[in-house]
Write an enzyme that holds these catalytic residues in place. Structure first.
Site, short mmCIF file in Angstrom:
data_model
loop_
_atom_site.label_atom_id
_atom_site.label_comp_id
_atom_site.label_asym_id
_atom_site.label_seq_id
_atom_site.Cartn_x
_atom_site.Cartn_y
_atom_site.Cartn_z
N CYS A 198 -9.43 -6.41 2.28
CA CYS A 198 -9.17 -4.99 2.51
C CYS A 198 -10.45 -4.17 2.43
CB CYS A 198 -8.18 -4.48 1.48
SG CYS A 198 -6.83 -5.61 1.24
N THR A 225 13.71 4.93 10.40
CA THR A 225 14.57 3.81 10.79
C THR A 225 14.06 2.52 10.16
OG1 THR A 225 15.09 4.90 12.87
CG2 THR A 225 15.46 2.52 12.77
N THR A 241 0.83 -1.20 0.00
CA THR A 241 0.00 0.00 0.00
C THR A 241 0.87 1.25 0.00
OG1 THR A 241 -1.77 -1.16 1.16
CG2 THR A 241 -1.81 1.25 1.25
C1 LIG Z 1 -2.41 -7.24 -0.45
C2 LIG Z 1 -2.38 -6.38 -1.65
C3 LIG Z 1 -2.01 -5.03 -1.57
C4 LIG Z 1 -1.71 -4.35 -0.25
O1 LIG Z 1 -0.55 -4.88 0.31
P1 LIG Z 1 -0.10 -4.51 1.79
O2 LIG Z 1 1.30 -4.96 1.88
O3 LIG Z 1 -1.01 -5.29 2.68
O4 LIG Z 1 -0.24 -3.04 1.96
C5 LIG Z 1 -1.96 -4.31 -2.74
N1 LIG Z 1 -2.23 -4.87 -3.93
C6 LIG Z 1 -2.59 -6.16 -4.05
C7 LIG Z 1 -2.88 -6.72 -5.40
C8 LIG Z 1 -2.68 -6.96 -2.91
O5 LIG Z 1 -3.04 -8.23 -3.04
#
Ligand SMILES: *Cc1c(COP(=O)(O)O)cnc(C)c1O
Length: 399
Positions: free
Chosen positions: A328, A242, A74
């Site tokens: 999500c 960090t 993200t």
């Molecule tokens: C899980 C996912 C994200 C978000 O990843 P995070 O590391 O949880 O922020 C973005 N794009 C896709 C296609 C995902 O499957």
């Protein structure tokens, strides 16, 4: 066999025990700050981070200096989209994305629209596929960035990334891909893919949560990326703060293992996935597999069970951890925008379940899931037809 059976590997994956093993010392006695240049603790941490950076880069055919560590995909996506938009606003104000992108991309695009950018959302076909021609048609003289996900997190469809990359290069437009579902699962080489920026995350490939990467091509002069987090100038000034050393070390090991075992794993998981789909569709009528017949992740099976409600099926089989779509967006339970984009009616969207297989899925688990799913769908349908029967009796008696 442990229950519930975990088949939600598109949401997140179990930490590989081998990854945990290499992380432990960095959660314990090796607690140095990788930016501490004046003593042994710092040097050890920095060396571990750079080793991990090399392994993460190796997974996608990049060089280590092209990897920026972030808190996850993200954040990588936010940095890529906002960073390119801010850094290239003088060249144009237009971006191109697919309608089936992850919320991390779609919400960032919306934010950019609020800031005055224009975004074209390219529709997909009934398999979730977007063609390079469509992308080419969407590009205008104002376009600064195309962002298309490598593999979809709900239906597993894999985009023609190298062809889209070629089109973007011909047109002089930067190309970002959200490869969060693809990294560690399908072979990827940023050079042959002609990708300029790529986002991915450790926790989708048996690494820890809260660590991700943004690849930024260095061989291309003048990729102007504006940092979104300012501070001590870590990560070449592109992402201050960090470094999360234990997580980075785990990410490196997860990348190393995925690269080494990818070929065998793909064969094994594909066989399990195919057995799951055939096992269910051979015993039940009215089941449709969503996504692309061939261009898809071997880990993915997304199925619509006609005449059912997926949320109720899942309540009736709590010993199987599956999902109705992207975790999500489950805080706001709207019908999946991906299933809508491939043309499913709302009733069918709400009757769809995503099965996500992974490294730790066993043969025994798949047999169990086939049996439980068939049994649960049959019960739900006979309940529904019983209800319909009662309703028609009632209607008759009233009339
Ligand atoms: C899980 C996912 C994200 C978000 O990843 P995070 O590391 O949880 O922020 C973005 N794009 C896709 C296609 C995902 O499957």
């Amino acid at each position: 066999m442990k229950r519930p059976v975990y088949l939600d590997n598109h949401s997140t994956t179990r930490l590989d025990p081998r990854v945990l093993e290499v992380m432990l010392p960095f959660l314990n006695e090796q607690y140095g700050n990788a930016a501490s240049r004046q003593h042994e603790f710092g040097w050890m941490a920095e060396a571990a981070v750079e080793k991990a950076r090399t392994e993460v880069a190796g997974l996608i055919g990049a060089v280590p200096s092209e990897i920026i560590f972030t808190s996850g995909a993200t954040e990588s996506i936010n940095l890529a989209l906002k960073g390119i938009a801010e850094g290239n606003g003088f060249r144009g104000n237009h971006l191109v994305a697919a309608t089936t992108e992850h919320r991390a991309v779609l919400d960032t695009c919306r934010r950019l629209e609020e800031a005055g950018f224009r975004v074209t959302r390219v529709p997909v076909d009934s398999c979730g596929w977007v063609s390079a021609e469509q992308i080419s048609d969407a590009i205008t003289p104002e376009t600064i960035l195309v962002t298309i996900m490598t593999a979809n997190n709900e239906i597993g469809t894999i985009a023609p990334v190298s062809e889209i990359g070629r089109v973007c290069r011909e047109r002089g437009v930067l190309f970002h891909t959200d490869a969060t579902q693809a990294a560690g699962k399908v072979p990827m080489d940023v050079a042959s893919l002609q990708v300029d920026l790529m986002s991915f995350s450790a926790h989708k490939m048996y690494g820890p949560k809260g660590i991700g990467a943004l690849y930024v091509r260095s061989s291309k002069p003048g990729i102007r990326l504006t940092a979104q987090v300012d501070g001590g100038g870590h990560e070449r000034g592109m992402r201050s703060g960090t470094l999360n050393v234990p997580a980075i070390v785990g990410f490196g090991e997860a990348a190393r293992i995925s690269l080494a075992e990818m070929k065998d794993e793909m064969v094994r998981i594909r066989a399990l996935r195919d057995r799951l789909v055939t096992g269910i569709t051979s015993q039940l009528e009215g089941v449709h597999v969503n996504g692309h017949p061939t261009e898809r992740l071997v880990q993915n099976a997304n199925m619509t069970f006609d005449g059912t409600r997926a949320d109720r099926l899942m309540m009736d089989m709590k010993d199987i951890a599956v999902s109705t779509g992207s975790a999500c967006s489950s805080a706001s339970p709207e019908p999946s925008h991906v299933l809508r984009a491939i043309g499913l009616k709302d009733d069918d969207v709400l009757a769809s379940i995503r099965f996500g297989l992974g490294r730790f899925t066993t043969d025994e688990e798949i047999s169990y899931v086939i049996g439980r799913t068939v049994e649960t769908v049959r019960k739900a349908r006979s309940r529904a037809s019983g209800r319909a029967h009662n309703e028609s009796l009632h209607a008759n008696s009233v009339s």
